[in-house]
Design a protein around this motif. Structure first.
Motif, short mmCIF file in Angstrom:
data_model
loop_
_atom_site.label_atom_id
_atom_site.label_comp_id
_atom_site.label_asym_id
_atom_site.label_seq_id
_atom_site.Cartn_x
_atom_site.Cartn_y
_atom_site.Cartn_z
N ARG A 1 -7.53 -40.45 -35.29
CA ARG A 1 -6.16 -40.86 -35.55
C ARG A 1 -5.27 -39.65 -35.82
N ALA A 2 -5.80 -38.67 -36.57
CA ALA A 2 -5.03 -37.45 -36.84
C ALA A 2 -4.79 -36.67 -35.55
N LEU A 3 -5.78 -36.64 -34.67
CA LEU A 3 -5.61 -35.96 -33.39
C LEU A 3 -4.54 -36.66 -32.55
N GLU A 4 -4.49 -37.98 -32.64
CA GLU A 4 -3.46 -38.72 -31.92
C GLU A 4 -2.08 -38.38 -32.45
N LEU A 5 -1.98 -38.24 -33.77
CA LEU A 5 -0.71 -37.84 -34.38
C LEU A 5 -0.24 -36.50 -33.82
N VAL A 6 -1.15 -35.53 -33.76
CA VAL A 6 -0.82 -34.21 -33.25
C VAL A 6 -0.35 -34.31 -31.80
N SER A 7 -1.05 -35.12 -31.01
CA SER A 7 -0.69 -35.29 -29.60
C SER A 7 0.69 -35.91 -29.45
N LEU A 8 0.99 -36.92 -30.26
CA LEU A 8 2.30 -37.59 -30.17
C LEU A 8 3.44 -36.64 -30.54
N CYS A 9 3.15 -35.63 -31.36
CA CYS A 9 4.15 -34.64 -31.74
C CYS A 9 4.17 -33.45 -30.78
N ASN A 10 3.37 -33.55 -29.69
CA ASN A 10 3.32 -32.51 -28.65
C ASN A 10 2.87 -31.15 -29.19
N VAL B 1 -0.44 -28.49 -30.59
CA VAL B 1 -1.75 -28.04 -30.12
C VAL B 1 -2.73 -28.10 -31.29
N PRO B 2 -3.75 -28.98 -31.24
CA PRO B 2 -4.65 -29.12 -32.39
C PRO B 2 -5.63 -27.95 -32.51
N VAL B 3 -5.89 -27.56 -33.74
CA VAL B 3 -6.89 -26.54 -34.07
C VAL B 3 -7.72 -27.07 -35.24
N LEU B 4 -9.04 -27.07 -35.11
CA LEU B 4 -9.90 -27.55 -36.17
C LEU B 4 -10.48 -26.36 -36.94
N LEU B 5 -10.31 -26.35 -38.26
CA LEU B 5 -10.81 -25.29 -39.11
C LEU B 5 -11.35 -25.88 -40.41
N ASP B 6 -12.29 -25.16 -41.03
CA ASP B 6 -12.70 -25.51 -42.39
C ASP B 6 -11.57 -25.12 -43.34
N PRO B 7 -11.40 -25.84 -44.46
CA PRO B 7 -10.30 -25.54 -45.38
C PRO B 7 -10.24 -24.07 -45.83
N PRO B 8 -11.36 -23.43 -46.25
CA PRO B 8 -11.25 -22.03 -46.67
C PRO B 8 -10.81 -21.10 -45.54
N ASP B 9 -11.30 -21.35 -44.30
CA ASP B 9 -10.90 -20.52 -43.16
C ASP B 9 -9.40 -20.67 -42.90
N HIS B 10 -8.91 -21.89 -43.01
CA HIS B 10 -7.47 -22.12 -42.84
C HIS B 10 -6.68 -21.33 -43.85
N ASP B 11 -7.09 -21.38 -45.11
CA ASP B 11 -6.30 -20.73 -46.17
C ASP B 11 -6.26 -19.23 -46.00
N ARG B 12 -7.38 -18.63 -45.57
CA ARG B 12 -7.38 -17.18 -45.32
C ARG B 12 -6.48 -16.85 -44.13
N ALA B 13 -6.50 -17.70 -43.11
CA ALA B 13 -5.70 -17.44 -41.92
C ALA B 13 -4.21 -17.49 -42.23
N VAL B 14 -3.76 -18.55 -42.92
CA VAL B 14 -2.33 -18.67 -43.18
C VAL B 14 -1.86 -17.67 -44.23
N ALA B 15 -2.76 -17.23 -45.10
CA ALA B 15 -2.38 -16.17 -46.03
C ALA B 15 -1.99 -14.92 -45.25
N LEU B 16 -2.73 -14.65 -44.16
CA LEU B 16 -2.47 -13.46 -43.35
C LEU B 16 -1.24 -13.61 -42.46
N VAL B 17 -1.11 -14.75 -41.77
CA VAL B 17 -0.08 -14.85 -40.72
C VAL B 17 1.17 -15.60 -41.16
N SER B 18 1.17 -16.19 -42.36
CA SER B 18 2.34 -16.94 -42.81
C SER B 18 2.78 -16.58 -44.22
N HIS B 19 1.87 -16.66 -45.18
CA HIS B 19 2.26 -16.49 -46.58
C HIS B 19 2.60 -15.03 -46.91
#
Length: 361
Positions: free
Chosen positions: A149-158, A160-178
């Protein structure tokens, strides 16, 4: 998906509701601020009426510190069959949901990597997520139906889905966003100390670097605090580089020529590593994976005057070149120039040049 509820009608929540409504999904808008709901509804994002039965998915679009409690409350009220959120921090939110006893089998953490420097429902856009990454962070207890259902939500919003573990996500966004957001704010804060004449000289470079610093301060303090564990080590390493650059510049400002040579080498090393890092990301931001550039071949006959005219016509088209490849034999009568451009620039530049009489391949 037929029905959805969006809890939090700010920029992200209202943009999601606009995207879903545009795809035929009935979106129910919920917010503690009735004016925000009214504005979002007036923009066509959905209905302010509560759903009569559990919706297919509830999107929790509130600040990170409120996510877990909101999910717990809405699950107790049986708002939806599946829940997701849009917080830019995932590990802490998941831990808080577990502590509150949330049903994590119906929960999928989410984070759309899109936004604007403006906030609120008036800034929302249905195409905000077009071709941007949208991270989903399912955990071992996440149910298959919830993830689909979450993947469908992403698709409806056009997006690009990316699946990550929560800790990997947090390290990634700390680098490229925060980290970039914090640096933009620190840089913009220096303008408060600048003389008026200096500030008036600020051009595109300063505006680009500080654009995100216009974001909501309270929201971003909440985000940075929630991801402090991943952000603090990055900031410490950045501080070391800043100290290196500051020390090099102090030595270059001195009178002793011997230390200046080493100082220039240290400063050059910092800048070279920056060039290397910049080369790892796409030349233009779109959220999707970087696409290779396109090369347009334009016959100029090897004549200098024709090359100059070509560059003038490119300038008139107001489209940027990434690079240029000159022919091996400039004097050859059929010499062609390669114009290296971003993929989204290739078609409009081709049309613009052909309209000016150029043969473009």
């Amino acid at each position: 998906m037929h029905t959805a509820a969006v809890v939090g009608t700010g920029l992200i929540g209202t943009s999601i509701a606009l995207a879903l409504t545009g795809r035929g999904v009935t979106a129910h808008l919920i917010d503690h601020d009735p004016d925000s709901v009214r504005i979002a509804a007036a923009r066509g994002a959905g209905t302010p009426e509560p759903p009569a039965a559990p919706v297919d998915i509830a999107v929790i679009a509130v600040p990170p510190s409120l996510i877990a409690r909101t999910i717990a409350d809405q699950q107790k009220a049986e708002l939806a069959r599946v829940y997701t959120d849009v917080a830019s921090v995932k590990s802490l939110v998941h831990a808080e949901c577990l502590a509150l006893g949330c049903d994590t089998t119906t929960l999928v953490g989410g984070h759309p990597l899109a936004g604007r420097e403006r906030s609120g429902p008036l800034a929302a856009r249905a195409d905000l997520f077009q071709d941007h990454h949208w991270v989903l962070t399912p955990t071992p207890e996440t149910g298959e139906h919830a993830l689909n259902r979450a993947l469908e939500l992403v698709s409806l919003c056009n997006a690009v889905p990316v699946l990550l573990d929560p800790p990997d996500h947090d390290r990634a966004v700390a680098l490229v966003s925060h980290l970039p957001h914090l640096m933009a704010s620190l840089t913009a804060a220096r303008l408060l100390d600048g003389e008026d004449y200096a500030v008036r000289l600020a051009g595109r470079g300063m505006r680009d670097v500080t654009r995100v610093a216009a974001g909501d301060a309270a929201l971003w303090a909440d985000i940075l605090a929630a991801n402090a564990a991943a952000l603090a080590p990055l900031l410490a390493r950045l501080s070391t580089d800043l100290e290196t650059a500051a020390d090099a510049l102090a030595r270059l400002a001195g009178d002793d020529p011997e230390p200046q040579h080493d100082a220039l080498a240290d400063l050059s090393d910092v800048l070279r590593r920056g060039i290397g890092g910049r080369a790892r990301i796409a030349p233009s931001y779109g959220g999707a994976a970087a696409r290779p550039p396109t090369v347009l071949s334009v016959a100029v006959g090897g004549r200098h005057q024709e090359l100059r005219r070509l560059l003038d016509d490119v300038g008139e088209a107001r489209l940027d070149l990434e690079d240029m490849v000159l022919p091996d034999a400039p004097a050859s009568p059929d010499g062609s120039v390669g114009l290296v451009v971003a993929p989204d620039v290739a078609h409009p530049l081709t049309e613009a040049l052909r309209s000016r009489g150029w043969a473009v391949r």
